[in-house]
Design an enzyme around this catalytic site. Sequence first.
Site, PDB file in Angstrom:
ATOM      1  N   LYS A  77     -42.895  42.709 -84.806  1.00 43.01           N
ATOM      2  CA  LYS A  77     -44.203  43.004 -85.513  1.00 43.01           C
ATOM      3  C   LYS A  77     -45.064  41.683 -85.116  1.00 43.01           C
ATOM      4  CE  LYS A  77     -45.022  43.793 -90.243  1.00 43.01           C
ATOM      5  NZ  LYS A  77     -44.511  44.067 -91.693  1.00 43.01           N
ATOM      6  N   SER A 151     -45.298  48.309 -93.973  1.00 43.06           N
ATOM      7  CA  SER A 151     -46.196  47.749 -92.952  1.00 43.06           C
ATOM      8  C   SER A 151     -45.872  47.711 -91.508  1.00 43.06           C
ATOM      9  CB  SER A 151     -46.552  46.343 -93.440  1.00 43.06           C
ATOM     10  OG  SER A 151     -45.621  45.312 -93.479  1.00 43.06           O
ATOM     11  N   SER A 175     -41.118  46.811 -96.472  1.00 41.31           N
ATOM     12  CA  SER A 175     -41.617  47.185 -95.253  1.00 41.31           C
ATOM     13  C   SER A 175     -40.777  47.236 -94.112  1.00 41.31           C
ATOM     14  CB  SER A 175     -42.872  46.141 -94.685  1.00 41.31           C
ATOM     15  OG  SER A 175     -43.903  46.178 -95.484  1.00 41.31           O
TER      16      SER A 175
END
Length: 601
Positions: A77, A151, A175
Amino acid sequence: MLPTILDLSSLRAAYRSGLTPLDIVEEVIARRAASKDPAIFITPVPDDELRSAAKALMARAPEANSLPLWGVPFAVKDNIDAAGLPTTAACPAYEYRPDVDSTVVARLKAAGAIVIGKTNLDQFATGLNGTRSPYGAPRSVFDKAYISGGSSSGSAVTVASGLAAFSLGTDTAGSGRVPAALNNLVGIKPTPGLLPNTGAIPACRSVDCITIFAPTVGDGIAIRRVAEGFDAADPFSRRAKPATLPVSGLRIGVLTGVEREFFGDKEVEALYDQAIERARALGATIVAFDYAPFREAAALLYDGPWVAERLAAVEDFLATNAADFDPTVRGIIEGARGKSAVNAFNGRYRLEELRRKTEAEWEKADVLLLPTAPTTYTVADMLADPVVLNGRLGRYTNFVNLLDCAAIAVPAGFGNGNLPGGVTVIAPAFTDDALAPLADALHRTAASGMGIDREAAIPEASRVVAVDDGFVEIVVVGAHLTGMPLNHELTGAGARLVKTCSTSGEYRLFVLPDTVPPKPGLIREPGFQGAGLEVEVWALPADAFGRFVQKIPAPLGIGKVALDDGTSVSGFLCEAHAVKGAEDITSLGGWRSYISTRLAS
């Protein structure tokens, strides 16, 4: 032929068959080029750099599977540093290029894993839906009209679409779990502090967690064990204090009455009810609990003073670059400007009051089983109402880090609309390993496959089995394997098969001469880089373990055996003098292969 979903078992088998990390990298490059979702990556590692990384790994560790994650491709990420790749947090103006890896990425790379790229996210990890990025909105792998969840949106889609074997996300409000539910994946949300956050851009520093998306619970746990460990550079890093859960008589708390809220989504509600019944069939006792204090704690994360932590993370940048923020993200973060120190202390007091109320609920249940997300939405619907709909996604996730819990999100099946739902098992801090057997069993009994491949069989090698207190694990390598002549000595003593796996790469296997029935000798040779040898892990009652060990004849004995997931378990080893001049069968990969070869000849 590689399967659609790149789990650890299939990759290790591919490497045992002769494929190399360079072959796998070429497959990743081809799959990445064929992907129809342009919003997954912010920065993919260029093709030639991927090839160079594979070659460098082969030079460093030439033998297949000689490291716990040898040649395993993973994605990161883009709020977690990976050396040489830009970190943007989905804000181009914020971009910087780190010279060193984050602690977690460094540990995974040292174990042989290969970074394939930095993935898209809700900007500054603010959101649960995956639409708040100037790089586009990654879509559900099952329907491009629907959100992927955020997210950690791009990280989930890389695994669910078969581009990576696992990926890193982060989790403040859910998330690392919501995207797992919306893409038919496992989301490992560790106890806060178990994985160090050094090299990760904070959202709410006091409760952030780095998380893992994986096809199976077993894979996710193995990867977590490689990545975890205290890091003095992270002031919120913690030393693990593993906690247990009952193996028999487990009490699972479920939603009842007015706390069952699915916002009209009957399909996800039905999947939740089916998961409850599967848990009951697995032997758990289902109990009702009051979710209200957990829900009130969850509300503090965005409606209370904790939102000020998001401002603290980017305050200087916001002061000069407000126009570079996604409007919804900016609105949330700027909402913290009205919070005072008094608000912060009052919020902390309220959280502790609610924590005390939840203690009464934990007296009723050992584990909570909750919907991961109560529903899902189309991208169009989310963009039209970004705050309210996003808030609904976090109804059952936002409290978990504030109340210092461990959680594992697993698939729960598909509704009639062919969209997946998920459930999460949650328990107090440091029950990370103890939760895994239940989570694994719920995933397997859901029969929903892995990621985009709904028909995929979950590999037996990744199975996670609960072991009762008072049981001792032992690694067997030869005549005690399942189906072998001495296996009855284990089963007759009440032993249970925990898993089939491999040793690390520093072991050789020999045929011991003049043994009846035939037996091998397992020798550890430091510095040897082999492919690992197939073994089984069994669990014996403690008293039976003692009697079993007493019967082991020389030159065999019991010592610690290092496994391919980085753990060590007591198991059969051989004295080195006994294998001088003996037949070396290491290249066959294990005793079972040797016996099969011998019978065939």
